[in-house]
Scaffold this active site. Sequence first.
Site, PDB file in Angstrom:
ATOM      1  N   ASN A   7       0.857  -1.195   0.000  1.00 52.63           N
ATOM      2  CA  ASN A   7       0.000   0.000   0.000  1.00 52.63           C
ATOM      3  C   ASN A   7       0.895   1.247   0.000  1.00 52.63           C
ATOM      4  O   ASN A   7       1.709   1.439   0.902  1.00 52.63           O
ATOM      5  CB  ASN A   7      -0.903  -0.036   1.239  1.00 52.63           C
ATOM      6  CG  ASN A   7      -1.851   1.148   1.293  1.00 52.63           C
ATOM      7  OD1 ASN A   7      -1.435   2.278   1.048  1.00 52.63           O
ATOM      8  ND2 ASN A   7      -3.097   0.906   1.613  1.00 52.63           N
ATOM      9  N   ASP A   9      -0.168   4.478  -0.143  1.00 56.63           N
ATOM     10  CA  ASP A   9      -0.888   5.713   0.236  1.00 56.63           C
ATOM     11  C   ASP A   9       0.019   6.741   0.906  1.00 56.63           C
ATOM     12  O   ASP A   9      -0.118   7.947   0.700  1.00 56.63           O
ATOM     13  CB  ASP A   9      -2.007   5.411   1.251  1.00 56.63           C
ATOM     14  CG  ASP A   9      -3.150   4.627   0.651  1.00 56.63           C
ATOM     15  OD1 ASP A   9      -3.171   4.438  -0.576  1.00 56.63           O
ATOM     16  OD2 ASP A   9      -4.013   4.188   1.433  1.00 56.63           O
ATOM     17  N   HIS A  10       0.943   6.262   1.750  1.00 54.28           N
ATOM     18  CA  HIS A  10       1.672   7.218   2.595  1.00 54.28           C
ATOM     19  C   HIS A  10       2.829   7.901   1.873  1.00 54.28           C
ATOM     20  O   HIS A  10       3.391   8.863   2.389  1.00 54.28           O
ATOM     21  CB  HIS A  10       2.063   6.568   3.920  1.00 54.28           C
ATOM     22  CG  HIS A  10       0.810   6.233   4.678  1.00 54.28           C
ATOM     23  ND1 HIS A  10      -0.026   7.205   5.155  1.00 54.28           N
ATOM     24  CD2 HIS A  10       0.206   5.053   4.934  1.00 54.28           C
ATOM     25  CE1 HIS A  10      -1.088   6.638   5.705  1.00 54.28           C
ATOM     26  NE2 HIS A  10      -0.975   5.333   5.584  1.00 54.28           N
ATOM     27  N   ARG A  18       3.126  18.855   1.561  1.00 49.21           N
ATOM     28  CA  ARG A  18       3.751  20.059   1.015  1.00 49.21           C
ATOM     29  C   ARG A  18       3.066  20.574  -0.249  1.00 49.21           C
ATOM     30  O   ARG A  18       3.422  21.619  -0.769  1.00 49.21           O
ATOM     31  CB  ARG A  18       5.212  19.744   0.665  1.00 49.21           C
ATOM     32  CG  ARG A  18       6.187  19.903   1.793  1.00 49.21           C
ATOM     33  CD  ARG A  18       6.382  21.396   2.073  1.00 49.21           C
ATOM     34  NE  ARG A  18       7.350  21.611   3.123  1.00 49.21           N
ATOM     35  CZ  ARG A  18       8.641  21.851   2.911  1.00 49.21           C
ATOM     36  NH1 ARG A  18       9.114  21.894   1.693  1.00 49.21           N
ATOM     37  NH2 ARG A  18       9.447  22.052   3.915  1.00 49.21           N
ATOM     38  N   HIS A  43      -5.712   3.494  -1.627  1.00 47.62           N
ATOM     39  CA  HIS A  43      -7.022   3.806  -1.056  1.00 47.62           C
ATOM     40  C   HIS A  43      -7.377   5.253  -1.384  1.00 47.62           C
ATOM     41  O   HIS A  43      -7.063   6.159  -0.618  1.00 47.62           O
ATOM     42  CB  HIS A  43      -6.962   3.599   0.466  1.00 47.62           C
ATOM     43  CG  HIS A  43      -8.269   3.851   1.161  1.00 47.62           C
ATOM     44  ND1 HIS A  43      -8.440   3.648   2.509  1.00 47.62           N
ATOM     45  CD2 HIS A  43      -9.468   4.293   0.712  1.00 47.62           C
ATOM     46  CE1 HIS A  43      -9.684   3.950   2.844  1.00 47.62           C
ATOM     47  NE2 HIS A  43     -10.323   4.358   1.785  1.00 47.62           N
ATOM     48  N   ARG A  45      -9.429   7.957  -0.928  1.00 50.44           N
ATOM     49  CA  ARG A  45     -10.510   8.250   0.025  1.00 50.44           C
ATOM     50  C   ARG A  45     -11.455   9.271  -0.587  1.00 50.44           C
ATOM     51  O   ARG A  45     -11.094   9.980  -1.530  1.00 50.44           O
ATOM     52  CB  ARG A  45      -9.920   8.774   1.332  1.00 50.44           C
ATOM     53  CG  ARG A  45      -9.023   7.756   2.030  1.00 50.44           C
ATOM     54  CD  ARG A  45      -8.492   8.301   3.331  1.00 50.44           C
ATOM     55  NE  ARG A  45      -9.525   8.337   4.343  1.00 50.44           N
ATOM     56  CZ  ARG A  45      -9.698   7.439   5.301  1.00 50.44           C
ATOM     57  NH1 ARG A  45      -8.864   6.413   5.389  1.00 50.44           N
ATOM     58  NH2 ARG A  45     -10.661   7.563   6.169  1.00 50.44           N
ATOM     59  N   ARG A  49      -7.507  12.724   0.342  1.00 49.78           N
ATOM     60  CA  ARG A  49      -6.472  13.357   1.176  1.00 49.78           C
ATOM     61  C   ARG A  49      -5.066  12.903   0.815  1.00 49.78           C
ATOM     62  O   ARG A  49      -4.100  13.580   1.104  1.00 49.78           O
ATOM     63  CB  ARG A  49      -6.733  13.083   2.661  1.00 49.78           C
ATOM     64  CG  ARG A  49      -6.505  11.661   3.075  1.00 49.78           C
ATOM     65  CD  ARG A  49      -6.505  11.507   4.580  1.00 49.78           C
ATOM     66  NE  ARG A  49      -7.838  11.598   5.122  1.00 49.78           N
ATOM     67  CZ  ARG A  49      -8.201  10.966   6.247  1.00 49.78           C
ATOM     68  NH1 ARG A  49      -7.331  10.246   6.920  1.00 49.78           N
ATOM     69  NH2 ARG A  49      -9.419  11.059   6.697  1.00 49.78           N
ATOM     70  N   GLU A  70      -8.733   0.056  -2.546  1.00 50.56           N
ATOM     71  CA  GLU A  70      -9.539   0.055  -1.315  1.00 50.56           C
ATOM     72  C   GLU A  70     -10.487   1.239  -1.418  1.00 50.56           C
ATOM     73  O   GLU A  70     -10.054   2.344  -1.769  1.00 50.56           O
ATOM     74  CB  GLU A  70      -8.648   0.244  -0.082  1.00 50.56           C
ATOM     75  CG  GLU A  70      -7.708  -0.903   0.163  1.00 50.56           C
ATOM     76  CD  GLU A  70      -6.721  -0.580   1.278  1.00 50.56           C
ATOM     77  OE1 GLU A  70      -6.749   0.545   1.819  1.00 50.56           O
ATOM     78  OE2 GLU A  70      -5.915  -1.446   1.598  1.00 50.56           O
ATOM     79  N   THR A 100      -6.823   6.671   9.973  1.00 53.31           N
ATOM     80  CA  THR A 100      -6.722   5.525   9.083  1.00 53.31           C
ATOM     81  C   THR A 100      -7.981   4.698   9.288  1.00 53.31           C
ATOM     82  O   THR A 100      -8.778   4.996  10.178  1.00 53.31           O
ATOM     83  CB  THR A 100      -5.449   4.700   9.377  1.00 53.31           C
ATOM     84  OG1 THR A 100      -5.372   3.597   8.465  1.00 53.31           O
ATOM     85  CG2 THR A 100      -5.439   4.149  10.797  1.00 53.31           C
ATOM     86  N   THR A 101      -8.164   3.669   8.460  1.00 55.21           N
ATOM     87  CA  THR A 101      -9.363   2.841   8.587  1.00 55.21           C
ATOM     88  C   THR A 101      -9.394   2.223   9.976  1.00 55.21           C
ATOM     89  O   THR A 101      -8.479   1.496  10.349  1.00 55.21           O
ATOM     90  CB  THR A 101      -9.351   1.739   7.499  1.00 55.21           C
ATOM     91  OG1 THR A 101      -8.978   2.336   6.252  1.00 55.21           O
ATOM     92  CG2 THR A 101     -10.708   1.097   7.370  1.00 55.21           C
ATOM     93  N   GLU A 151     -10.910  -9.517   3.573  1.00 60.77           N
ATOM     94  CA  GLU A 151      -9.595  -9.188   4.137  1.00 60.77           C
ATOM     95  C   GLU A 151      -9.764  -9.086   5.641  1.00 60.77           C
ATOM     96  O   GLU A 151     -10.528  -8.246   6.133  1.00 60.77           O
ATOM     97  CB  GLU A 151      -9.063  -7.863   3.575  1.00 60.77           C
ATOM     98  CG  GLU A 151      -7.697  -7.509   4.181  1.00 60.77           C
ATOM     99  CD  GLU A 151      -7.097  -6.231   3.602  1.00 60.77           C
ATOM    100  OE1 GLU A 151      -7.357  -5.912   2.422  1.00 60.77           O
ATOM    101  OE2 GLU A 151      -6.369  -5.557   4.349  1.00 60.77           O
ATOM    102  N   HIS A 191      -3.415  -4.563   7.897  1.00 58.57           N
ATOM    103  CA  HIS A 191      -3.562  -3.362   8.725  1.00 58.57           C
ATOM    104  C   HIS A 191      -2.650  -3.442   9.952  1.00 58.57           C
ATOM    105  O   HIS A 191      -2.750  -4.364  10.752  1.00 58.57           O
ATOM    106  CB  HIS A 191      -5.005  -3.095   9.190  1.00 58.57           C
ATOM    107  CG  HIS A 191      -5.235  -1.619   9.404  1.00 58.57           C
ATOM    108  ND1 HIS A 191      -4.806  -0.961  10.518  1.00 58.57           N
ATOM    109  CD2 HIS A 191      -5.801  -0.685   8.604  1.00 58.57           C
ATOM    110  CE1 HIS A 191      -5.108   0.318  10.397  1.00 58.57           C
ATOM    111  NE2 HIS A 191      -5.709   0.518   9.248  1.00 58.57           N
ATOM    112  N   HIS A 214       1.853   1.244   5.834  1.00 60.48           N
ATOM    113  CA  HIS A 214       2.490   2.244   6.674  1.00 60.48           C
ATOM    114  C   HIS A 214       3.839   1.766   7.206  1.00 60.48           C
ATOM    115  O   HIS A 214       4.821   2.518   7.203  1.00 60.48           O
ATOM    116  CB  HIS A 214       1.542   2.609   7.831  1.00 60.48           C
ATOM    117  CG  HIS A 214       1.944   3.820   8.576  1.00 60.48           C
ATOM    118  ND1 HIS A 214       2.571   3.756   9.798  1.00 60.48           N
ATOM    119  CD2 HIS A 214       1.847   5.135   8.274  1.00 60.48           C
ATOM    120  CE1 HIS A 214       2.830   4.986  10.214  1.00 60.48           C
ATOM    121  NE2 HIS A 214       2.395   5.834   9.320  1.00 60.48           N
TER     122      HIS A 214
END
Length: 238
Positions: A7, A9-10, A18, A43, A45, A49, A70, A100-101, A151, A191, A214
């Site tokens: 994943n 996302d981060h 920034r 994901h 969202r 974001r 996701e 987070t979820t 999942e 997760h 993450h």
Amino acid sequence: MPLLSVNIDHIATLREARGTPYPDPVHGATLAVLGGADGITVHPREDRRHIKDRDVRILKQILTVPLTLEMALIPQMVDLAKEISPALVTLVPEKRAELTTEGGLAVAGVEERLRAELQRLFDAGIPVSIFIDPDKTQIKAAAGLGVPFIELHTGAYANSRSPQEEDHEFRILAEALEFALGLGLKVNAGHGLHYHNTARIARLPGIHALHTGHGIIAHAVFVGLERAVREMKEIMRG
Ligand code: PXP
């Protein structure tokens, strides 16, 4: 051994902090694949974001491994899924204020409310998974909706505060896995998985894929920082 879908996302979270074009999660996805990722998970969202539609569209074009989306089961996200046609859609609950979820999707008792949008995914031929707590009632309800995958939410296990609690949560996950496999479901998990708690989950027989983000992105900062500073010093030296 299960597959690993990374994943990213981060990476996008860092970009959005920034408002710069970098670091680009698409670039990160290609490096993850070079490192051995069997799939990429994002994901997008509802508030966008971190992951943007642009990221998802480029990933779909360039990836050589399966892309998992996701998403919340809402019409706008189903439209995006139908446009992208990912290898898998994982349905998650989504609250705007959460970091987070927070939990699995509660499906038992609300099946009728889910059916219309779910049917749109089925009609588009998109395999669907439901992110779910390791709870037999929820697992049975998910199976009843006709999805091929669930999942299992490993958050309670990952957030354990003692070895005893971790053992307890691990047993709950192992039982839920066996139950779900017995119902004919394919089972992913994820997760909160990190370098110290993944081996035990990866050894559970029958898990199809782990979805982890993450912990890997956080570790990448440390394994990459020394080289990043050295490269800046080289530039300064001319
Ligand atoms: N699986 C699902 C359904 C998630 O929502 C997330 C977080 O986006 C993950 C796996 C990955 O969790 P983590 O980033 O803690 O590894």
